[in-house]
Design a protein around this motif. Structure first.
Motif, PDB file in Angstrom:
ATOM      1  N   ASP A  54       0.590  -0.638   0.356  1.00  0.00           N
ATOM      2  CA  ASP A  54       0.168  -0.504  -0.440  1.00  0.00           C
ATOM      3  C   ASP A  54       0.663   1.276   0.179  1.00  0.00           C
ATOM      4  O   ASP A  54       0.948   2.368  -0.980  1.00  0.00           O
ATOM      5  CB  ASP A  54      -1.083  -0.278   1.162  1.00  0.00           C
ATOM      6  CG  ASP A  54      -1.815  -1.108   1.135  1.00  0.00           C
ATOM      7  OD1 ASP A  54      -2.675  -1.761   0.307  1.00  0.00           O
ATOM      8  OD2 ASP A  54      -1.856  -1.480   2.585  1.00  0.00           O
ATOM      9  N   ASP A  55       2.256   0.701   0.972  1.00  0.00           N
ATOM     10  CA  ASP A  55       3.000   2.351   0.469  1.00  0.00           C
ATOM     11  C   ASP A  55       4.193   1.910   0.817  1.00  0.00           C
ATOM     12  O   ASP A  55       4.754   1.137   1.761  1.00  0.00           O
ATOM     13  CB  ASP A  55       2.229   2.941   1.987  1.00  0.00           C
ATOM     14  CG  ASP A  55       3.420   4.155   2.200  1.00  0.00           C
ATOM     15  OD1 ASP A  55       4.310   4.401   0.932  1.00  0.00           O
ATOM     16  OD2 ASP A  55       3.493   5.414   2.792  1.00  0.00           O
ATOM     17  N   PRO A  56       4.980   1.970  -0.976  1.00  0.00           N
ATOM     18  CA  PRO A  56       6.284   1.485  -0.582  1.00  0.00           C
ATOM     19  C   PRO A  56       7.697   0.815   0.385  1.00  0.00           C
ATOM     20  O   PRO A  56       8.474   0.888   0.588  1.00  0.00           O
ATOM     21  CB  PRO A  56       6.314   1.526  -2.438  1.00  0.00           C
ATOM     22  CG  PRO A  56       5.104   1.410  -2.648  1.00  0.00           C
ATOM     23  CD  PRO A  56       4.779   1.652  -2.292  1.00  0.00           C
ATOM     24  N   GLU A  57       6.881   3.204   0.446  1.00  0.00           N
ATOM     25  CA  GLU A  57       8.083   3.263   1.500  1.00  0.00           C
ATOM     26  C   GLU A  57       7.921   2.692   2.779  1.00  0.00           C
ATOM     27  O   GLU A  57       8.544   2.820   4.041  1.00  0.00           O
ATOM     28  CB  GLU A  57       7.944   5.079   2.273  1.00  0.00           C
ATOM     29  CG  GLU A  57       8.011   5.173   0.549  1.00  0.00           C
ATOM     30  CD  GLU A  57       9.469   6.166   0.312  1.00  0.00           C
ATOM     31  OE1 GLU A  57      10.246   5.786   1.119  1.00  0.00           O
ATOM     32  OE2 GLU A  57       9.601   6.111  -0.970  1.00  0.00           O
ATOM     33  N   VAL A  58       6.923   1.744   3.428  1.00  0.00           N
ATOM     34  CA  VAL A  58       6.982   0.814   4.677  1.00  0.00           C
ATOM     35  C   VAL A  58       7.646  -0.090   4.750  1.00  0.00           C
ATOM     36  O   VAL A  58       7.236  -0.962   3.693  1.00  0.00           O
ATOM     37  CB  VAL A  58       5.827   0.862   5.244  1.00  0.00           C
ATOM     38  CG1 VAL A  58       5.923   0.088   6.167  1.00  0.00           C
ATOM     39  CG2 VAL A  58       4.910   2.289   5.116  1.00  0.00           C
ATOM     40  N   VAL A  59       8.869  -0.055   5.163  1.00  0.00           N
ATOM     41  CA  VAL A  59       9.251  -1.542   4.746  1.00  0.00           C
ATOM     42  C   VAL A  59      10.484  -2.089   6.438  1.00  0.00           C
ATOM     43  O   VAL A  59      10.519  -1.791   7.335  1.00  0.00           O
ATOM     44  CB  VAL A  59      10.375  -1.626   4.347  1.00  0.00           C
ATOM     45  CG1 VAL A  59      12.017  -2.747   3.849  1.00  0.00           C
ATOM     46  CG2 VAL A  59       9.946  -0.961   2.419  1.00  0.00           C
ATOM     47  N   PHE A  60       9.476  -3.164   6.555  1.00  0.00           N
ATOM     48  CA  PHE A  60       9.950  -3.676   8.147  1.00  0.00           C
ATOM     49  C   PHE A  60      11.441  -5.342   7.661  1.00  0.00           C
ATOM     50  O   PHE A  60      10.713  -5.800   6.586  1.00  0.00           O
ATOM     51  CB  PHE A  60       8.829  -4.056   9.286  1.00  0.00           C
ATOM     52  CG  PHE A  60       8.083  -3.233   9.286  1.00  0.00           C
ATOM     53  CD1 PHE A  60       8.046  -2.087  10.469  1.00  0.00           C
ATOM     54  CD2 PHE A  60       7.177  -3.406   8.540  1.00  0.00           C
ATOM     55  CE1 PHE A  60       7.212  -1.068  10.290  1.00  0.00           C
ATOM     56  CE2 PHE A  60       6.141  -2.462   8.915  1.00  0.00           C
ATOM     57  CZ  PHE A  60       5.879  -1.153  10.117  1.00  0.00           C
ATOM     58  N   SER A  61      12.379  -5.386   8.509  1.00  0.00           N
ATOM     59  CA  SER A  61      13.533  -6.431   8.806  1.00  0.00           C
ATOM     60  C   SER A  61      12.278  -7.213   9.291  1.00  0.00           C
ATOM     61  O   SER A  61      11.759  -6.897  10.754  1.00  0.00           O
ATOM     62  CB  SER A  61      14.786  -6.458   8.746  1.00  0.00           C
ATOM     63  OG  SER A  61      15.218  -5.535   8.357  1.00  0.00           O
ATOM     64  N   VAL A  62      11.606  -8.491   9.148  1.00  0.00           N
ATOM     65  CA  VAL A  62      11.103 -10.036  10.093  1.00  0.00           C
ATOM     66  C   VAL A  62      12.459 -11.641  10.015  1.00  0.00           C
ATOM     67  O   VAL A  62      13.005 -11.482   9.606  1.00  0.00           O
ATOM     68  CB  VAL A  62      10.079  -9.842  10.110  1.00  0.00           C
ATOM     69  CG1 VAL A  62       9.341  -8.834   9.729  1.00  0.00           C
ATOM     70  CG2 VAL A  62       9.819 -10.681   8.352  1.00  0.00           C
ATOM     71  N   THR A  63      12.504 -11.750  11.194  1.00  0.00           N
ATOM     72  CA  THR A  63      12.343 -13.026  11.782  1.00  0.00           C
ATOM     73  C   THR A  63      11.843 -14.147  12.173  1.00  0.00           C
ATOM     74  O   THR A  63      10.725 -13.227  12.531  1.00  0.00           O
ATOM     75  CB  THR A  63      13.887 -12.668  11.720  1.00  0.00           C
ATOM     76  OG1 THR A  63      14.855 -14.700  11.412  1.00  0.00           O
ATOM     77  CG2 THR A  63      14.107 -12.794  13.653  1.00  0.00           C
ATOM     78  N   THR A  64      11.707 -14.652  12.430  1.00  0.00           N
ATOM     79  CA  THR A  64      10.892 -16.285  12.862  1.00  0.00           C
ATOM     80  C   THR A  64      11.881 -15.930  14.302  1.00  0.00           C
ATOM     81  O   THR A  64      13.265 -15.706  14.758  1.00  0.00           O
ATOM     82  CB  THR A  64      11.453 -17.281  12.575  1.00  0.00           C
ATOM     83  OG1 THR A  64      12.336 -18.141  12.053  1.00  0.00           O
ATOM     84  CG2 THR A  64      10.186 -17.372  11.393  1.00  0.00           C
ATOM     85  N   PRO A  65      11.232 -16.307  15.413  1.00  0.00           N
ATOM     86  CA  PRO A  65      11.956 -16.527  17.065  1.00  0.00           C
ATOM     87  C   PRO A  65      12.429 -17.725  16.899  1.00  0.00           C
ATOM     88  O   PRO A  65      13.926 -16.737  17.594  1.00  0.00           O
ATOM     89  CB  PRO A  65      10.786 -17.142  17.850  1.00  0.00           C
ATOM     90  CG  PRO A  65       9.308 -16.457  17.066  1.00  0.00           C
ATOM     91  CD  PRO A  65      10.177 -16.751  15.309  1.00  0.00           C
TER      92      PRO A  65
END
Length: 142
Positions: A54-65
């Motif tokens: 929806d907003d390409p400027e919004v990005v998060f780094s994620v991983t599994t616990p």
């Protein structure tokens, strides 16, 4: 769908790669459509980029616990289970938003607001944990 991200560049996202967060994420309520992209520069095969469509400027780094050596447990409410259309516990995947640190700690993970995904329906939510009554234990990571 074609988007241009400041992190991953131009990319095509097919409908079967779209993750929907119907309520958005806290602080990003208008961001409801995402896709997961492997973080190419990362040495870890389990570090991902959660790219907002929806907003390409919004990005998060994620991983599994588990990649952080955590055994992470919490309970979903009946409303949360219903919003995920969750019928099979094996379809649950949990991701943590992580960020690089400026001090000696390599990463910080948001343990109080994990992302919960139903991999079958591709529906997700961010579980905001108000109390520290979760079970978080460290396990040896080789």
């Amino acid at each position: 769908m074609k988007i241009t991200s400041p992190v991953v560049g131009e990319m095509d996202v097919s409908a079967d790669r779209v993750l929907s967060f119907p309520a958005g994420l806290p602080g990003f309520e208008n961001c409801r459509q995402f896709t997961l992209v492997h973080a190419a520069e990362s040495e870890s095969p389990r570090l991902f980029i959660l790219q907002c469509l929806d907003d390409p400027e919004v990005v998060f780094s994620v991983t599994t616990p588990d990649i952080l050596g955590l055994n992470y447990e919490f309970t979903l409410t009946d409303a949360e289970t219903a919003s995920l259309e969750l019928t099979n516990p094996d379809d649950v995947s949990v991701l943590l938003i992580v960020r690089a640190s400026v001090d000696d700690t390599p990463v910080h993970a948001n343990l109080m607001a994990p992302l919960v995904l139903n991999t079958a329906t591709r529906l997700g939510l961010q579980k905001v944990i108000g109390r520290v009554d979760t079970s978080v234990t460290l396990k040896a990571v080789a």
